[in-house]
Write a protein that holds these residues in place. Sequence first.
Motif, short mmCIF file in Angstrom:
data_model
loop_
_atom_site.label_atom_id
_atom_site.label_comp_id
_atom_site.label_asym_id
_atom_site.label_seq_id
_atom_site.Cartn_x
_atom_site.Cartn_y
_atom_site.Cartn_z
N CYS A 258 0.83 -1.21 0.00
CA CYS A 258 0.00 0.00 0.00
C CYS A 258 0.86 1.26 0.00
O CYS A 258 2.05 1.22 0.30
N GLN A 259 0.23 2.37 -0.33
CA GLN A 259 0.93 3.66 -0.42
C GLN A 259 0.77 4.39 0.92
O GLN A 259 -0.33 4.83 1.25
N CYS B 74 0.54 7.23 3.62
CA CYS B 74 0.34 8.69 3.67
C CYS B 74 0.54 9.13 5.10
O CYS B 74 -0.42 9.29 5.86
N LYS C 221 6.84 11.21 -3.25
CA LYS C 221 5.92 10.25 -2.66
C LYS C 221 6.71 9.24 -1.87
O LYS C 221 7.79 8.81 -2.30
N TRP D 211 -4.32 3.76 -0.49
CA TRP D 211 -3.52 4.60 0.40
C TRP D 211 -3.69 4.12 1.83
O TRP D 211 -4.81 3.81 2.26
#
Lengths: 449, 370
Positions: A6-7, A9, A18, A55
């Motif tokens: 997953c990204q 944040c 990023k 995210w």
Amino acid sequence: MLIKNCQPCDPNFKGDKKAELCDIRIDNGIISAIEKCGKLVIKDSETVFDGENLWLLPGFIDLHTHLRDLGQSAKEDVATGTLAAASGGYTTVVAMANTVPPIDNAAIFTKLLQIIKEKALIEVLPIACVTQNMAGSELTEMAILSQLGAVAFSDDGLPLSNLAVMRRALEQSKALGSLIVSHPEDKDLSGAGTMNESVYATAKGLAGVTTASEAACIAREIEVVRVTGAALHFAHVSASASIKLIERAKADGLPVTCDTTPHHLTLTDSEIPGYDANFKMNPPLRSKHDQDALVQALKSGVIDAIATDHAPHTMAEKEKGFNGAPCGVIGLETAFALCLERLAGESLPATERLSLLEVVRKFTTAPARILGITEPNLKVGAAANLSLFDPADHWCYNARKATSKSENSPFNGRMIKGRTVLTLWGGKVAYQHEPATSRWLAIEGLALK
Amino acid sequence: MLTKNNSPVSKLVETLDGLAEAQAWRERRHLLDTRPLSLDEITVCLALANYYKHNQFHKKPPQTILSATTVATLFYENSTRTRTSFDLAARKLGATVVNLDVNTSSAAKGESLEDTALNLWAMGVNAIVMRHSQSGAPVDLASAVGDKIHVINAGDGWHAHPSQGLLDLYTILESLGELPSFAASGSSGKIEKRLCENTLKGKKIAIVGDITHSRVARSNLWLLKKLGAEVHMAGPPALVPETFADPEMGAVVHHRLEAAIKNANFIICLRLQLERQAQGLIAGLDEYRKQYRLDHDRIRLAASSVRILHPGPINRGVEITDALAEDPIISCILTQVENGILSRMAVLTLLLNHQNSYQLNLPNLTQAAL
């Protein structure tokens, strides 16, 4: 549990670029590992969730939720309200005290804690009233309530008109290291108004609420903060004039903070269809000029946080006509996605836009700082209060079919970009969006795919 | 004899069906506000009222145009003039009329507006003429049950009083000799004289009094602006908000009477609700009289041909003097009342005529069969 690919944040992330895709492991409700994607090896009997294209966000904190319950459980209760919150990516909500009966003494506060313990799906931090029966004269036993766990004090919709009472309350909350939350409004100036004072109100034949009603109250209360030095938070700030006052107070070094709401950021007084009471709230939707000022103030930091003022009401109540219906709209389910599109989306010029992480901070670290609680983050050792958000999902919000018990949303039928697919509180699933069930790759070691 | 009496008007009304302007009214279904009315819709409405007046249908035995229609008046707020006017208008067109007394009806028991309307519909009522103290109440009702029943707004809160707007416009145009009309043949249903955006160009119309709380002022403003008039408003600051001067509304706002009525061709004088003093919106009646009461002396500032309108009921001696209200030349107040019935007859015809167009033909068919 392992969430793969997953990204992240992370509101504390400082880089320009990023962050890299990651895997995150949760053990006993705590983040036990977070590594570059592919680095964590799946253990035997581990539950695995596929986070591809999602995210990873720390759970949001809502500074202003009306969970109702008690005598108003037809509108919402702690179970449905916290589910609505979880479905919007929240893992903590601050529950307003203007319930029926109001949270103004130790007995009712203790009862509320019991209800929360039984029904809440996420963290609920209750606020207690400033004055007994919210009558604006005698203070509640703030010290006792604070010890029991009151996170702050507020009479919300019934602002303290007597500044001497406000002064005593601020002094007491300062001594307790607590916070007063002000609903800034001069009730006399608001009068019988039901929408923003404007040509649109005039054309509809509705009485208006001047922006001075909010700003005048803020101006008065700032001066009491100046002499007490006590922390004061202004809820749901809606007007450009208010921003200027708060900006100056902050420049003077006063401990004031404020929030605004998703609906004030995305709707204006010109957009109220007919007499639809799902667009009636207090403060009312303001002008485009005011809205632009709110966006700028979020960017500059004058507005610290975004809070929903999630205020459920039944259909029957909202169908009493624009004048007759109660104020308030629900907002937990749609808040983050709407604000992200409004503040970080392409409708704003690049220089005025907020970054993704700037928006995330308004929902996480900023409210935590105002409340003086642990700031959410994505580090090893932090509580696994997390959500996974699908930024690509383009969906139509149907308030009737959503999670809150009430459906009084001005965004019903609106196309929304991005949605929460999974929310974990203390590592446990508080909410999951139905289609996301296919993302479970393994449950306790049993491979599903 | 009655049939003969009816034949020309029935014919006209039948031909209305083919008229695009009348079609627009049928598609509208409800009269909620004057703002969305097109010039064509206003034209056909006032031409029909003109036709009715020319033939004095409001003074003759009832027609059969709406004989298969039932109209209910539902007034949640007191009214004499408007309710009687709608009642007579519907009866003169042959409709069955029921007047609901809201104080003794189920509304007093807490029945919702929507349920009341559905019950009336189930009883065969085709249209509700309603007055309500809340702005928007008829708008909400029309969106809830408007597919079943026609809603005619007879005044809602501060929002709109469209039939008053139309009758005031009729009175103004009549006085100027600018009324729209059908072709001379009368029954052909062709519009001969139309309204346009310049019909009232160069005309100054002053609205004086409590504009804030006036649905009449709003309904007048939309129509008058549409026809190109210059609309000025005057009254104490609390009763004439600056928002009326916004381009969206388009009026010129004054707080001094003199500037508003100077060279005015028409002055619409509004009723001053006496409770405004208790609400702190005006300092007192004496001050109001001194600053805003219309009398023969003051209106010398206006155009020499000035005419005065007042939607009633009048507070004699407060907003207008007895002598001016009764002036047979300058005051149009009783003409407005007469035109009210005619305008409402036109509105009812345009909205409801199609309801029973096939029933209208029934007697003829029967006769033919015989």
